[in-house]
Design a protein around this motif. Structure first.
Motif, PDB file in Angstrom:
ATOM      1  N   VAL A 136     -42.634 -56.689  22.025  1.00  0.00           N
ATOM      2  CA  VAL A 136     -43.334 -57.423  20.975  1.00  0.00           C
ATOM      3  C   VAL A 136     -42.938 -58.891  21.002  1.00  0.00           C
ATOM      4  O   VAL A 136     -43.783 -59.791  20.875  1.00  0.00           O
ATOM      5  CB  VAL A 136     -43.032 -56.796  19.596  1.00  0.00           C
ATOM      6  CG1 VAL A 136     -43.607 -57.661  18.483  1.00  0.00           C
ATOM      7  CG2 VAL A 136     -43.607 -55.403  19.519  1.00  0.00           C
ATOM      8  N   LEU A 139     -44.680 -60.631  23.830  1.00  0.00           N
ATOM      9  CA  LEU A 139     -46.096 -60.816  23.497  1.00  0.00           C
ATOM     10  C   LEU A 139     -46.270 -61.992  22.544  1.00  0.00           C
ATOM     11  O   LEU A 139     -47.165 -62.820  22.730  1.00  0.00           O
ATOM     12  CB  LEU A 139     -46.640 -59.549  22.822  1.00  0.00           C
ATOM     13  CG  LEU A 139     -47.353 -58.547  23.701  1.00  0.00           C
ATOM     14  CD1 LEU A 139     -47.705 -57.318  22.890  1.00  0.00           C
ATOM     15  CD2 LEU A 139     -48.626 -59.160  24.267  1.00  0.00           C
ATOM     16  N   SER A 140     -45.423 -62.065  21.529  1.00  0.00           N
ATOM     17  CA  SER A 140     -45.533 -63.160  20.566  1.00  0.00           C
ATOM     18  C   SER A 140     -45.277 -64.490  21.240  1.00  0.00           C
ATOM     19  O   SER A 140     -45.972 -65.480  20.978  1.00  0.00           O
ATOM     20  CB  SER A 140     -44.538 -62.950  19.432  1.00  0.00           C
ATOM     21  OG  SER A 140     -44.660 -61.667  18.915  1.00  0.00           O
ATOM     22  N   THR A 164     -52.177 -59.611  19.420  1.00  0.00           N
ATOM     23  CA  THR A 164     -51.798 -58.358  18.778  1.00  0.00           C
ATOM     24  C   THR A 164     -52.912 -57.328  18.884  1.00  0.00           C
ATOM     25  O   THR A 164     -52.701 -56.197  19.326  1.00  0.00           O
ATOM     26  CB  THR A 164     -51.489 -58.590  17.282  1.00  0.00           C
ATOM     27  OG1 THR A 164     -50.538 -59.618  17.182  1.00  0.00           O
ATOM     28  CG2 THR A 164     -50.968 -57.326  16.649  1.00  0.00           C
ATOM     29  N   ALA A 167     -53.622 -56.390  22.600  1.00  0.00           N
ATOM     30  CA  ALA A 167     -52.574 -55.572  23.202  1.00  0.00           C
ATOM     31  C   ALA A 167     -52.597 -54.166  22.629  1.00  0.00           C
ATOM     32  O   ALA A 167     -52.468 -53.174  23.355  1.00  0.00           O
ATOM     33  CB  ALA A 167     -51.216 -56.215  22.961  1.00  0.00           C
TER      34      ALA A 167
END
Lengths: 730, 346
Positions: A136, A139-140, A164, A167
């Motif tokens: 996470v 990804l952020s 978000t 994904a």
């Protein structure tokens, strides 16, 4: 200011890599047993410890990528920071995905990796807390990097939301579905053999048309198509009749009709089928009466096409009605008045003006009926007899004596093709013509009354039907209150006591009823899933309607994907995709919640998109001009105006979670048993009384929850008036 | 602010990912049982074993078809420990596909020969826990009303008075129906058996998807006769339905409800304890308590008075090893499909 976000995420990711177990734990995080073994135990070790102490060298590059992100976040110069962050996080993610997919329970997960790199003397189990947080975080960081580079209008919130949503859809919709569909091209040992698909699909059992030529059975593909066409046409016609009665006549019981439309939506899937058996079965009321009064031999006509068709009509007509009512209301009286001024009579007006204007609505209603029918599992399984359709055939290809996943996957592919075909057909029918009748100008005219013929036809079709629906529900309700339907009509509360008994003992209340376990689990999981469904759906809708970014239409298509795939396929796909690392969650409550969320999200998206397009963009712009940023605009301007859509998404998310069966049959375990799977077990065992009693309790529960949600989210009429007012001024 | 809102966005993704952390049960003192007998029996067995051993039982009830589907899907990473009950063929198939673990229980000496044979046939991978004979169920009220004599032999089912009155399951989805076909093949020879099935087709009103459905239909008067396991009829009769059963005079086949240890079980020691316990008379009595009347495999288990007795039946020497093989099974089902299932509805 923006520099704090990458800093925070890098630190969070690194902390998780140091202080949380990287892999999933057998006993769960809350036991705390992992705290002691965070470094030394191979099961409990954190990412860092796994890399250094336990020989999982492939984790090192991922951690290095995180460190680079941290360094970038601490950089003083703003220049090129975005680019660096983007490269580092993207590389980290890629490496993360590569190791997660490439190394499984038995070393390298595919043969060619073994041939290239040689045997790997190590293994990894499913991702745990540490791995998940690192993913996470990466990804952020990726989305922040994109925003820093000027993507998504430089808005980190939009970038974060898009990543978000994308994904999560890739992980929990696209990936499992692709995995199962690939099986259609594989032989038993997992080797690719595209010719197999042809072989699997080109059989008599699927395509035979002998039922038309007299004698013989048709293939399941035709069975499914006939049923779906019949159901689509039938529900559209009935829905239209109801919609016309409600909007264009002075019919007195409109409120009752409205309630009738909600009932089937909150009904567990096989209740209608059961009620039909109780009424029309060989031992059912109608047959018994006919035999008693006229000596007519009881027949078994309800089992087969007729029965399934009837049940589906009952179940899906309300949905068609809900689709059509808005459209019928929307047809502008001004145009009809114009037609009459031009001396067309009522009938000509109706057929040449009103009906064509309803075309998008009719096409939509047909599409919904068609898709609901091909994806329906509960009715064909209860009433089908030996009339097989694709959804039951897929189920039995998986669980039956054949155990042929390849066949199941090919049939699923076929079903998907049907669904997509219907989508495109609908697009073609609606075409590009303009059907807009609602404009900023006031509509002062009154709706033209229906021509007498249409009115009578509508009334003659719709009213007996409504009466019939009421009767079916009445019988179903009574079926739960007698000892054994068809044999012993002594009134009893036995079924309810068996399901919902509560005993008072010294230690307090003891929930001894057989249904409590599944009841509470269902309630809990549906309550977790509903807000997630609504949130994800509305965020996705907001992105799709309000934001412009690359890949928007691909995202839109992906959100609709799980809606077109039948539940059984989703269920099996989830078992396949999530029983093995990297994401190993079968047997947990989470997989059920995820299944609920991603299966029902498309409707949240649709509801959100529809509502959002009614709200004028200038409101957003006003907020932005006043220096409100995207998240503030969303929270303070858009969301309050979306109350009806929020209610809708929440209610739908909850209700579908409670009533869904085919998707979760393979996901339930003893610990997380659901109401619907429990009920279907009772039905299979012939224990109709308990099944019906339980279903009635569920219906009451859902109605209560719907009221509660309405109450909690707020008055939707107030919200609506505000929307109309502002939209009007703009 | 920005930080908070970005986190908000990520929360949607992070929340579900964080949820499972409180997932599967502890590895100590637990056994995961996949249970393919009736739900009441499953619950009873779970509770009693828990009482007797102190080991927590996590029980999932699923039909034997669904269970073997699950075993296959989970093969790389098994979640269950023992598979309790369900007709023998899927157990043999699981043994053949290496999904289950060989084990020789110390209780093996107390079992009936057919239960032990199931163990040797599968190279020790499964064992019989109960047996049930195949036969007919019929609704006595419907028979009386139509003034038809109850069927006693396979040959009776071809009589014209049963036209449209017989129900059996579809072998594509039901193990029961497959046992019926395999029985007929062993009894008559394959060609004759298919001749018979084709003739009987005229009397069949539906090939149901589930194996227990025909008996339920008989109980509720939806059909007159069913081809089912006879112990299912006893359950219906006890529930107050006008159901009686018979076993064919020519001879009949039977199922051996089985139990297997799942390969790669995480709680193998506890699984073995459950396995041994399930073969004791104390455990096998529970079937009758749950109103299931199969013949238990432990010789010392008292036979409930309602249960159909094997001594009163003419049983064929059912070749579980040959007809439990998936190749033979696939072949027979395919033949049934093309020669019988595809026939026009009478």
């Amino acid at each position: 200011m923006i520099s704090r976000a990458p800093l925070a995420w890098s630190v969070a990711g690194l902390l998780a890599a140091i202080a949380l177990p990287w892999y999933a734990l057998q006993e769960g995080l809350d036991s705390g047993a992992w705290l002691g073994g965070l470094w030394s135990s191979e099961d409990y070790a954190s990412g860092l410890a796994q890399t250094i102490e336990h020989g999982k060298w492939w984790l090192a590059p991922v951690l290095v990528a995180l460190v680079i992100c941290l360094a970038t976040a601490l950089m003083q110069t703003r220049q090129r920071r975005g680019t660096l962050l983007l490269i580092a996080s993207a590389a980290g993610l890629l490496l993360f995905a590569a190791q997660a997919l490439g190394i499984g329970l038995r070393g390298w997960s595919t043969g060619w990796l073994t041939t290239v790199f040689g045997e790997l003397d190590s293994r990894q189990v499913g991702l745990g807390a540490g791995g998940a947080v690192v993913m996470v975080a990466l990804l952020s960081l990726l989305s922040i990097g994109l925003a820093l580079r000027g993507g998504f209008g430089g808005d980190a919130f939009v970038a974060g939301a898009v990543t978000t949503v994308a994904a999560s859809i890739v992980l929990f919709t696209a990936w499992p579905i692709l995995r199962i569909l690939i099986q259609a091209f594989q032989d038993g040992d997992g080797l690719l053999a595209p010719a197999l698909l042809v072989e699997r699909l080109a059989t008599e059992k699927i395509w035979s048309l002998r039922c038309l030529a007299g004698g013989g059975r048709c293939g399941v593909a035709w069975n499914t198509l006939f049923l779906a066409l019949g159901c689509g046409i039938g529900t559209t016609a009935l829905g239209l009749a109801f919609a016309l009665i409600v909007t264009r006549t002075s019919f007195g019981f409109k409120k009752t009709l409205r309630v009738l439309t909600v009932l089937p939506i909150v009904t567990p899937p096989f209740v209608i089928g059961l009620a039909l058996i109780l009424v029309f079965g060989r031992a059912g009321v109608v047959n018994q009466f006919l035999e008693w009064s006229m000596g007519i031999e009881p027949t078994r006509w309800i089992y087969g096409f007729q029965g399934v068709f009837l049940a589906q009509l009952f179940a899906f007509t309300p949905v068609a009605f809900l689709v059509l009512i808005g459209v019928v209301e929307g047809v502008s009286p001004t145009l009809e008045e114009a037609s009459q001024t031009l001396r067309a009579d009522r009938w000509a007006t109706f057929t040449t003006v009103s009906l064509p204007l309803m075309r998008p609505g009719l096409a939509n209603a047909f599409l919904v009926g068609f898709i609901e029918s091909i994806a329906d599992f509960g009715n064909p399984i209860v009433l089908g007899g030996d009339y097989g359709v694709l959804s039951t055939e897929i189920y039995f290809a998986v669980v039956g004596a054949q155990l042929d996943y390849g066949r199941a996957a090919s049939l699923a592919l076929l079903l998907l093709v049907f669904a997509l075909g219907a989508f495109f057909l609908q697009r073609r029918v609606v075409g590009t013509g303009s059907y807009a009748t609602i404009s900023g100008k006031g509509d002062s005219g009154l709706p033209t009354p229906l021509p007498a013929l249409a009115r009578r036809a509508a009334a003659w079709v719709a009213l007996p039907w409504a009466a019939f629906t009421l009767m079916l529900y009445g019988f179903a309700f009574v079926g739960g209150l007698v000892k054994v339907w068809g044999r012993d009509y002594t009134p009893t509360l036995d079924h309810y006591t068996k399901a919902f008994a509560v005993e008072r003992t010294a230690d307090g209340l003891l929930w001894t009823g057989a249904a409590w376990n599944s009841f509470w689990t269902t309630l809990k999981l549906a309550a977790i899933a509903a807000p997630l469904t609504a949130a994800l759906g509305l965020i996705a809708a907001w992105l799709l309607v309000r934001q412009r970014f690359a890949g928007r239409s691909a995202l839109e298509f992906a959100t609709m994907l799980s809606f077109a795939v039948p539940g059984t396929v989703i269920g099996v796909a989830y078992v396949f995709a999530f029983n093995v690392p990297p994401i190993e969650i079968t047997g947990t409550a989470m997989i059920i919640v995820l299944c609920f969320v991603f299966r029902n999200m498309p409707v949240g998206v649709r509801a959100g998109m529809a509502a959002m397009s009614q709200i004028d963009r200038s409101l957003d712009e006003a907020s932005l001009t006043l220096r409100g940023r995207a998240p503030q605009t969303l929270v303070y301007v858009v969301l309050p105006l979306l109350r009806p859509a929020i209610v809708g998404a929440l209610v739908y998310g909850f209700v579908r979670a409670v009533t869904t069966v085919s998707a979760v049959v393979f996901l339930v375990t003893a610990e997380y048993e659901l109401a619907t799977t429990y009920i279907i077990l009772r039905v299979i065992n012939g224990d109709y009384g308990l099944a019906i009693a339980y279903s009635c309790a569920l219906i009451v529960l859902m109605l209560a929850v719907i009221l509660l949600i309405q109450f909690a989210v707020g008055d939707r009429r107030l919200g609506r008036r505000a929307v109309a007012l502002k939209g009007g001024r703009a | 602010m920005r930080l908070a809102t970005i986190s908000l966005g990520a929360l949607v993704l992070a929340l579900p990912l964080a949820l499972p952390l409180a997932a599967p049960a502890s590895a100590q003192g637990v056994v995961n049982v996949y249970c393919s007998v009736q739900v009441e029996w499953c619950t009873l067995a779970a509770n009693e074993f828990q009482k007797a051993s102190g080991i927590k039982v996590s029980m999932t009830q699923k039909g034997s078809g669904e269970t073997i589907a699950q075993l296959k899907a989970e093969a790389q990473n098994p979640k269950g420990d023992v598979w309790f009950g369900g007709t023998g063929d899927p157990h043999l198939q699981a043994a053949e596909e290496n999904l289950t673990e060989p084990y020789k229980s110390p209780k093996m000496a107390d079992l009936h020969p057919w239960a032990v044979k199931q163990n040797t046939d599968s190279a020790g991978r499964t064992v019989g826990i109960y047996a049930g004979a195949l036969g007919f169920g019929f609704n006595t009220e419907l028979l009386a009303k139509k003034n038809v004599k109850a069927p006693a032999c396979w040959a009776d089912l071809l009589k014209p008075e049963f036209k449209g009155e017989i129900q059996m399951a579809n072998p594509n989805s039901s193990g029961t129906a497959y046992v019926a076909i395999a029985t007929l093949v062993q009894l008559m020879g394959e060609e004759k058996a298919f001749e018979y099935l084709k003739k009987m087709h005229a009397n069949i009103n539906a090939y149901t998807r589930s194996g227990t459905a025909p008996m339920k239909a008989v109980a509720r008067g939806e059909t007159m006769v069913s081809i089912s396991f006879v112990h299912d009829g006893v359950t219906e009769a006890l529930a107050g339905f006008p159901v009686k059963t018979a076993t064919p005079c020519e001879g009949t086949g039977y199922e051996i409800g089985s139990m297997s240890l799942i390969k790669g079980a995480r709680n193998l020691a506890n699984a073995k304890k459950f396995y041994d316990w399930a073969l004791t008379p104390d455990a096998q009595k529970l079937g009758a308590q749950a109103k299931q009347f199969q013949v238990p495999s432990n010789k010392a288990t008292p036979l409930p008075p309602e249960a159909p007795k094997f001594a009163d039946m003419k049983l064929i020497d059912y070749d579980q090893a040959k007809y439990g093989k998936s190749a033979e099974r696939k072949r027979l089902i395919a033949r049934w499909d093309s020669e019988v299932g595809a026939l026009p509805k009478p």
